[in-house]
Enzyme design. Structure first.
Site, mmCIF file in Angstrom:
data_model
loop_
_atom_site.group_PDB
_atom_site.id
_atom_site.type_symbol
_atom_site.label_atom_id
_atom_site.label_comp_id
_atom_site.label_asym_id
_atom_site.label_seq_id
_atom_site.Cartn_x
_atom_site.Cartn_y
_atom_site.Cartn_z
ATOM 1 N N ARG A 28 0.849 -1.199 0.000
ATOM 2 C CA ARG A 28 0.000 0.000 0.000
ATOM 3 C C ARG A 28 0.882 1.246 0.000
ATOM 4 O O ARG A 28 0.749 2.135 0.835
ATOM 5 C CB ARG A 28 -0.946 -0.004 1.199
ATOM 6 C CG ARG A 28 -2.157 0.911 1.005
ATOM 7 C CD ARG A 28 -3.028 0.975 2.252
ATOM 8 N NE ARG A 28 -3.735 -0.260 2.488
ATOM 9 C CZ ARG A 28 -4.072 -0.740 3.680
ATOM 10 N NH1 ARG A 28 -3.733 -0.056 4.760
ATOM 11 N NH2 ARG A 28 -4.724 -1.862 3.821
ATOM 12 N N ARG A 32 -3.573 6.489 1.673
ATOM 13 C CA ARG A 32 -4.171 7.575 2.431
ATOM 14 C C ARG A 32 -3.152 8.429 3.183
ATOM 15 O O ARG A 32 -3.446 9.531 3.595
ATOM 16 C CB ARG A 32 -5.184 6.980 3.414
ATOM 17 C CG ARG A 32 -6.377 6.344 2.724
ATOM 18 C CD ARG A 32 -7.204 5.498 3.666
ATOM 19 N NE ARG A 32 -6.483 4.296 4.066
ATOM 20 C CZ ARG A 32 -6.971 3.382 4.893
ATOM 21 N NH1 ARG A 32 -8.171 3.552 5.411
ATOM 22 N NH2 ARG A 32 -6.270 2.317 5.203
ATOM 23 N N ARG A 41 -7.241 12.111 -4.838
ATOM 24 C CA ARG A 41 -8.515 11.495 -4.458
ATOM 25 C C ARG A 41 -9.632 12.536 -4.394
ATOM 26 O O ARG A 41 -10.782 12.250 -4.739
ATOM 27 C CB ARG A 41 -8.361 10.786 -3.107
ATOM 28 C CG ARG A 41 -9.561 9.933 -2.721
ATOM 29 C CD ARG A 41 -9.333 9.289 -1.371
ATOM 30 N NE ARG A 41 -9.196 10.281 -0.322
ATOM 31 C CZ ARG A 41 -8.767 10.025 0.911
ATOM 32 N NH1 ARG A 41 -8.392 8.805 1.242
ATOM 33 N NH2 ARG A 41 -8.690 10.976 1.810
ATOM 34 N N ASP A 78 -6.432 -2.863 -7.544
ATOM 35 C CA ASP A 78 -7.109 -3.540 -6.444
ATOM 36 C C ASP A 78 -7.200 -5.022 -6.775
ATOM 37 O O ASP A 78 -7.254 -5.397 -7.961
ATOM 38 C CB ASP A 78 -8.515 -2.965 -6.223
ATOM 39 C CG ASP A 78 -9.130 -3.456 -4.914
ATOM 40 O OD1 ASP A 78 -8.806 -2.862 -3.864
ATOM 41 O OD2 ASP A 78 -9.896 -4.444 -4.932
ATOM 42 N N TYR A 155 -14.931 -12.008 -0.660
ATOM 43 C CA TYR A 155 -15.547 -10.715 -0.994
ATOM 44 C C TYR A 155 -16.819 -10.919 -1.814
ATOM 45 O O TYR A 155 -17.852 -10.280 -1.568
ATOM 46 C CB TYR A 155 -14.564 -9.840 -1.772
ATOM 47 C CG TYR A 155 -13.628 -9.045 -0.915
ATOM 48 C CD1 TYR A 155 -14.104 -8.046 -0.060
ATOM 49 C CD2 TYR A 155 -12.262 -9.260 -0.955
ATOM 50 C CE1 TYR A 155 -13.245 -7.302 0.729
ATOM 51 C CE2 TYR A 155 -11.383 -8.517 -0.176
ATOM 52 C CZ TYR A 155 -11.887 -7.535 0.670
ATOM 53 O OH TYR A 155 -11.028 -6.803 1.452
#
Length: 354
Positions: A28, A32, A41, A78, A155
């Site tokens: 990652r 963020r 974003r 992803d 998922y």
């Protein structure tokens, strides 16, 4: 060795070379914690737009490379990205994560899934990887990645992130034949997708089975390991020299089983001592990790001490320095920068402290 020295440093570690320091990257990497990512974003609020628009995805993939010069640059994407290509649509909602509606819970839904044709349905992946390869040159290795069948199935069947995985476990224990059919279809599609990434420029593939750690060892052997192995075998059949990394979150109880998949490197979370993991995995398996992402909230001296301790225990062969999971939200960017700087200078630091 002259030929080897022309390879990206990370690839030299995957070949088992004795090195002065381990290569370093972070899972990652763009996320963020980076202001440059948060700014993008704001401009492009849809995750799928950010990851499927070539120019945006390339920019995000390169943000950490330009800022910190890691030894590996991972494709911004992803694990769910290939699902629409087999007939399972998804969305990623900010603060909620992936949403699959309707979830996959019936035989008829599984029967309707079709083989993946990545050249037709995922052309942006090829473009992104080709551009990254050109931009990065040999200064870092390009990493592609895939989700493992169990995690993708979790998922798809749960319809979202879950804490207890009751829907997929109910299917596993009540309708195992249906779940095995679904896992097989996912494995075959993922293998095609991984080969597509390699053909497009990825030099390493990392497979994330994030939720396999939620399985008991016997259920891991039944529902996860065979399908991880199926993916690896298909990819290795056509690309035997591409290093394959397997990451499972919460894998301390599964370590001895993970090499059975045929991967080259096991990526460790922080719940196991890296020296003990070396012994449990055996000398033929490389290791990646395993620093707690929370360490990056500590002082610089604390960060340095954890890096040095990890490298001493891991040894100077077959180790890629990384976190035990992705970088956490609100991690100070200056601490990420310090982590990379320290990791690059570690051979000098080890000599001083020896």
């Amino acid at each position: 060795m002259a030929e080897s020295s022309q390879l990206p440093y990370l690839l030299r570690a995957t070949k088992g070379e004795v090195l002065d320091r381990p290569p370093v990257w972070m899972m990652r990497q763009a996320g963020r914690y980076m202001k440059s990512y948060r700014d993008l974003r704001e401009k492009y609020p849809s995750f799928r737009e950010r990851s499927e628009n070539v120019d945006i995805a390339v920019e995000i993939s390169l943000q950490p490379f330009h800022a910190f010069k890691p030894d590996g640059v991972i494709l911004f994407s992803d694990i769910l990205t290939p699902l629409p290509a087999i007939g399972i649509d998804f969305d990623i909602v900010e603060s909620k994560g992936p949403i699959i509606d309707p979830p996959i819970r019936t035989q008829s839904q599984i029967d309707q899934l079709h083989p993946i044709e990545p050249e037709e349905s995922l052309p942006f992946i090829r473009e992104i990887l080709q551009i990254l390869k050109r931009e990065v040159k040999n200064e870092a290795a390009i990493l592609g990645f895939i989700g493992a069948p169990w995690t993708l199935a979790a998922y798809a069947i749960e319809g979202k992130s879950s804490k207890d995985y009751t829907f997929i476990k109910r299917m596993a224990f009540c309708e195992p034949e249906m779940l095995h059919q679904f896992l097989g279809k996912l494995a075959d599609a993922i293998a095609v997708y991984a080969r597509y990434q390699i053909n497009s420029g990825a030099q390493v593939i990392q497979m994330f089975d994030s939720w396999a750690g939620q399985l008991s060892p016997q259920d891991y052997e039944t529902f996860a390991l065979p399908y991880q192995k199926r993916v690896v075998q298909q990819v290795k059949a056509t690309h035997p020299n591409t290093p394959f990394i397997l990451y499972i979150n919460g894998s301390a109880g599964l370590l001895e089983r993970m090499p059975q998949t045929g991967v080259d490197i096991v990526s460790l979370d922080w719940t196991v001592d890296i020296g003990e993991a070396r012994q449990r995995l055996g000398k033929n398996i490389g290791i990646q990790g395993n620093i707690d992402p929370g360490v990056l909230f500590g002082s610089k001296e604390f960060i340095k001490s954890r890096i040095l301790e990890t490298i001493r225990k891991a040894g100077n062969q077959g180790h890629i320095l990384n976190l035990g999971h992705g970088v956490l939200q609100k991690t100070p960017e200056e601490n990420v920068e310090f982590f990379f700087k320290t990791a690059k200078e570690v051979s000098n630091l080890l000599a001083v402290t020896a």
